[in-house]
Design an enzyme around this catalytic site. Structure first.
Site, PDB file in Angstrom:
ATOM      1  CB  SER A  28      75.509  30.580  42.805  1.00  0.00           C
ATOM      2  OG  SER A  28      76.109  30.735  41.557  1.00  0.00           O
ATOM      3  CB  CYS A  29      70.169  28.706  43.409  1.00  0.00           C
ATOM      4  SG  CYS A  29      69.727  30.152  42.445  1.00  0.00           S
ATOM      5  CB  VAL A  30      71.213  26.804  48.595  1.00  0.00           C
ATOM      6  CG1 VAL A  30      72.717  26.886  48.610  1.00  0.00           C
ATOM      7  CG2 VAL A  30      70.602  27.998  49.267  1.00  0.00           C
ATOM      8  N   GLY A  93      74.762  25.774  45.913  1.00  0.00           N
ATOM      9  CA  GLY A  93      75.817  26.715  46.281  1.00  0.00           C
ATOM     10  C   GLY A  93      77.141  26.451  45.588  1.00  0.00           C
TER      11      GLY A  93
ATOM     12  CG  ASP B 154      71.774  29.742  39.797  1.00  0.00           C
ATOM     13  OD1 ASP B 154      70.643  29.968  39.349  1.00  0.00           O
ATOM     14  OD2 ASP B 154      72.015  28.883  40.663  1.00  0.00           O
TER      15      ASP B 154
END
Lengths: 165, 206
Positions: A28-30, A93, B154
């Site tokens: 989910s990180c960018v 993302g 995450d």
């Protein structure tokens, strides 16, 4: 062989000497890359969160989208880059616990990735850095590698697919 | 040993380790009954570390694994994550469904089975915590992912990272001795605000 520098979550790196910058396992990180195509200098940040409740602490932290864009821009300008020449690319993302595996409602991360993407776009717009390309969303993790010399952002998806933007 | 401010001291680490020992004992007994094999586990590790070092603690970020993730709520809250390397996930699937293909596609039935496995393991572990801590804990539905280790972690780091940069990770590995391919890792990451309460419930001041 070109040297590659690896960054971790909430870190960024400015490559001045022709290195590429790599980040492993974006869910989910960018990952946001900002570079000056003329100077061939650029930076990549691995952003965890859209914003912080504590805005003062977050202003310079690459953990958050606005802070990451701000620190990268500052360092690029310091390195002699022209602010209005800067361009950005981003990837990540994703939703790592997708609905096809998780029919129950309220899966984690469904909006986390999207929120990060929106926050990064907003942070770039605020600094007037055009987003040249992006490869965001979806349901697969990514490994990314940015080459500031060419502006190429290479994306290795967990499905084996490779994309260059 | 050097103890920084906010670090866990020896007594605190020992207490969390012991809690994990008992929890893992119960969880691996449940797993043993399901797969019909004796399950061993290593001495649990308790670490307090910066968020950016967590993916490295979980495994190689670029390795593709099966992750089963649950959250628990109550007086203390946290995250439980099971990681199964590819070969172990295939082997578990074979034991539970008889499907011995090497294909890396998990259909709804197979993911349900693996999620249920996570559910039972987490349930066994949390029952031990409930009994020892004298509190009621509610567990969420399990979520399934098949992706890069670094990507699976995450959502947990995003959840924890809102309030802190330092995270407590309680980790244990479990395995079948005669069958090297069947192994998995258990992680418990308490919410930052729950760590002090957890230690207090164990009878140790934070």
């Amino acid at each position: 062989m070109r040297k590659s520098v690896r960054i971790k979550i909430s870190e960024y790196y400015l490559a001045k000497n022709g290195e590429t910058i790599k980040s492993y396992g974006l869910g989910s990180c960018v990952g946001v890359a900002v570079w000056d195509p003329k100077k061939k200098i650029g930076a990549l940040a691995h952003i965890l969160l859209p914003a912080s409740k504590n805005s003062a602490a977050a202003a310079n932290s690459a953990k958050y989208a606005p802070g990451a864009v701000a620190v990268m821009m500052e360092e690029l300008v310091e390195a002699g880059c022209e602010p209005r020449r800067l361009l950005a690319k981003m990837a990540g993302g994703a939703n790592i616990f997708p609905r096809r595996f998780n029919s129950c409602a309220g899966e984690p991360g469904a909006n986390l990735g999207r929120r990060n993407v929106l926050a990064a776009r907003k942070a770039l717009a605020r600094k007037k850095i055009p987003l040249a390309a992006e490869e965001v969303g979806g349901e697969t993790g990514r490994i990314i590698e940015f080459n500031p010399a060419t502006g190429e952002l290479r994306i290795y998806k967990s499905t084996g697919e490779v994309k260059i933007i | 040993m050097r103890a920084k401010k906010g670090d866990l001291d020896r007594v605190q680490v020992d207490a969390l380790q012991e809690l994990c020992n008992i929890g893992m004992g119960r969880a691996t007994t449940a797993l043993a009954q399901m797969v019909g094999k004796t399950i061993f586990f290593n001495v649990p590790q308790v670490t307090k570390a910066g968020i950016k070092t967590i993916p490295g603690l979980i495994g190689r970020p670029e390795e593709i694994v099966v992750g089963i993730y649950l959250r628990f709520h109550g007086p203390i809250e946290g995250n439980i994550l099971f990681i199964f390397p590819r070969e172990s996930a295939l082997l578990l699937r074979k034991i539970m469904t008889g499907n011995d293909s090497n294909e890396l596609i998990f259909d709804e039935y197979q993911t349900s089975l693996l999620k249920e496995l996570g559910n039972i393991l987490a349930g066994s572990y949390l029952t031990v915590m409930e009994n020892l801590l004298g509190m009621r804990l509610i567990q969420s539905a399990p979520w399934f992912a098949f992706d890069l280790t670094g990507a699976i972690i995450d959502p947990i780091l995003i959840q924890l990272g809102k309030d802190t940069d330092q995270v407590v990770v309680i980790k244990a590995e479990f395995f079948v001795r005669e069958d090297e391919a069947l192994r998995g890792k258990f992680y418990l990451l308490p919410e930052p605000n729950s760590v002090a309460l957890l230690l207090k419930a164990l009878g140790i001041g934070a």
